[in-house]
Design a protein around this motif. Structure first.
Motif, PDB file in Angstrom:
ATOM      1  N   TYR A 116       5.577 -47.998  25.179  1.00 43.25           N
ATOM      2  CA  TYR A 116       5.933 -48.830  24.036  1.00 43.25           C
ATOM      3  C   TYR A 116       7.130 -48.295  23.246  1.00 43.25           C
ATOM      4  N   PHE A 117       7.557 -47.083  23.533  1.00 42.20           N
ATOM      5  CA  PHE A 117       8.655 -46.450  22.804  1.00 42.20           C
ATOM      6  C   PHE A 117       9.972 -46.708  23.539  1.00 42.20           C
TER       7      PHE A 117
ATOM      8  N   PRO B  60       3.433 -46.744  19.894  1.00 42.43           N
ATOM      9  CA  PRO B  60       4.732 -46.197  20.320  1.00 42.43           C
ATOM     10  C   PRO B  60       4.997 -44.776  19.822  1.00 42.43           C
ATOM     11  N   LEU B  61       4.681 -44.537  18.535  1.00 40.95           N
ATOM     12  CA  LEU B  61       4.972 -43.238  17.945  1.00 40.95           C
ATOM     13  C   LEU B  61       3.948 -42.915  16.875  1.00 40.95           C
ATOM     14  N   THR B  62       3.452 -41.690  16.910  1.00 41.78           N
ATOM     15  CA  THR B  62       2.553 -41.180  15.880  1.00 41.78           C
ATOM     16  C   THR B  62       3.076 -39.824  15.423  1.00 41.78           C
ATOM     17  N   ILE B  63       3.091 -39.608  14.124  1.00 43.90           N
ATOM     18  CA  ILE B  63       3.579 -38.339  13.566  1.00 43.90           C
ATOM     19  C   ILE B  63       2.493 -37.742  12.689  1.00 43.90           C
ATOM     20  N   ILE B  64       2.111 -36.497  12.989  1.00 41.86           N
ATOM     21  CA  ILE B  64       1.108 -35.783  12.194  1.00 41.86           C
ATOM     22  C   ILE B  64       1.754 -34.501  11.662  1.00 41.86           C
TER      23      ILE B  64
ATOM     24  N   SER C 254      10.044 -51.219  17.687  1.00 40.50           N
ATOM     25  CA  SER C 254      11.222 -51.095  16.828  1.00 40.50           C
ATOM     26  C   SER C 254      10.991 -50.109  15.686  1.00 40.50           C
ATOM     27  N   LEU C 255       9.762 -49.591  15.583  1.00 35.82           N
ATOM     28  CA  LEU C 255       9.376 -48.589  14.582  1.00 35.82           C
ATOM     29  C   LEU C 255       9.620 -49.088  13.157  1.00 35.82           C
TER      30      LEU C 255
END
Length: 435
Positions: free
Chosen positions: A395-396, A351-355, A322-323
């Motif tokens: 997972y996303f 689910p999500l990674t942001i760099i 659900s982030l």
């Protein structure tokens, strides 16, 4: 009084007059001490965390503030407490290690016949060929079957089974992304697994070849998707440490070689990996050791070698689909050790990674859709993009087209190893991103 009555009377008298022996007191004392140990240990438990041996998160004690009346009446809350104590009792890791040691004494079956599906869609029994051609090019010589795994000299790897219907489904799914993601540059990277380069030539029928499967996918993904040839450069460097000996993943070095081929396809300039200091996580025993308990792997464990590209950057890592839960950290973890050492890259699967890298002279953004092979690959892109988004479709739950529009992303990379490409569940997870 008859004989039966006399025997009963004598037995009754003997039981009532029997005095406790020293062994009785000893048994009671030992049992009492064991019960007392586990009772007292309840007050010294840890709370959650990660089990390196089981590669999973441990249960945390449920918060009373989050308990609902429904949880209480249904027994859900008390079930969570039960799970907490199961996961966090004192010396749990030592008991698990003891269990593994006992299991290891049982041995493994090494005479199991294995059937794989070949590239011409016919079944082949796992017997060695007499053809010794190309043997001078082989890195390894000896092969033994351990269950469904192949023990090849000092490594263990998994045989590849060609699954044509799923391979075609994967290709069609990637083609749909290329046709759907209007205005985006879509790339597809297929990564061969270790067995492709490690299996000696005379044992080739123990595993289907992966190169024909890669070529089949690339022939069907359409004109809107650019294939990236990771195969040729990995084959060129196959004698280097590009795959782990005891685990199903590739190393950062293998991922770097694939990265250079992506840069070639995307017209980017690759950085030099050797410009970064080398770091090591010793004592890595991965999934194939867990499955085989092959002693030679324990005697010479893997080392997770990595050069911390982008380690001065901060990644935002979302832990839930659900982030709503996230934490900020370096793209490389310093707590991933033991059997979880591959988690050094991106802190494992999320689910999500942001760099974000504000120092890159480019406004270009990229999204990487990956399974765990992409964890070692994605941080390398921080030297070419101002923003790198990493999505794990397992997972996303979002729609990829909406996601790239919202974040104004122009480059889209799909990266999967060939076992994942042949897994229908992995393909179905990719399809969810089209909905």
């Amino acid at each position: 009084m008859n004989n039966t009555a006399k025997k009963y009377d004598n037995l009754k008298n003997s039981n009532t007059t029997r005095k406790p022996k020293l062994s009785d007191y000893l048994n009671i004392s030992v049992c009492g001490l064991i019960m007392m140990f586990f009772f007292v240990s309840m007050f010294f438990t840890t709370n959650g965390g990660v089990s390196q041996q089981e590669k999973r998160k441990l249960a945390s004690f449920p918060k009373i503030s989050e308990m609902t009346s429904e949880d209480l009446l249904s027994g859900t809350y008390f079930s969570k407490i039960d799970e907490f104590y199961k996961d966090n009792f004192v010396h749990r890791d030592q008991f698990l290690a003891l269990s593994d040691s006992i299991d290891g004494l049982k041995g493994v079956e090494s005479e199991i016949k294995m059937t794989v599906v070949s590239n011409n869609a016919t079944n082949q029994s796992a017997t060695a060929k007499d053809d010794d051609s190309d043997s001078d090019k082989d890195m390894y010589k000896n092969v033994e079957q351990i269950g469904t795994l192949l023990s090849i000299d000092n490594i263990v790897c998994e045989a590849y089974g060609f699954n044509e219907p799923t391979i075609n489904d994967y290709a069609e799914t990637i083609k749909k992304f290329g046709d759907t993601l209007k205005g985006a540059n879509v790339y597809n990277i297929l990564v061969p697994t270790h067995v492709e380069f490690a299996l000696p030539s005379k044992y080739q029928n123990l595993s289907a070849k992966e190169k024909p499967a890669i070529d089949l996918v690339n022939s069907k993904i359409g004109n809107n998707v650019t294939p990236v040839d990771a195969y040729s450069i990995l084959k060129k460097h196959k004698t280097e440490y590009i795959y782990f000996k005891s685990d199903h993943h590739w190393t950062q070095l293998g991922a770097y070689y694939a990265y250079t081929k992506y840069c070639e396809a995307a017209d980017l300039k690759p950085f030099k990996l050797k410009d970064y200091p080398l770091k090591k996580v010793e004592g890595f025993l991965g999934t194939y050791y867990s499955a085989s308990k092959d002693q030679k792997l324990a005697d010479d464990p893997d080392v997770v070698e990595y050069r911390p590209v982008g380690a001065d950057l901060t990644a935002t890592i979302y832990e839930d689909s659900s982030l709503t839960k996230s934490f900020e950290a370096s793209p490389y973890s310093d707590y991933s050790t033991g059997s979880n050492a591959y988690g050094t890259f991106l802190h494992g699967d999320n689910p999500l990674t942001i760099i974000k890298n504000p120092d890159v002279d480019s406004s270009k953004k990229v999204v990487v859709i990956k399974e765990s092979y992409g964890n070692a690959f994605a941080p390398l892109l921080t030297q070419n993009y101002s923003e790198v988004y990493v999505i794990d479709p397992r997972y996303f739950n979002g729609n990829l087209n909406d996601f790239i529009k919202e974040h104004e992303i122009k480059d889209v990379i799909f990266i999967n190893n060939m076992v994942a490409v042949g897994s229908q569940s992995r393909v179905d997870e990719l399809k969810k991103l089209l909905n």
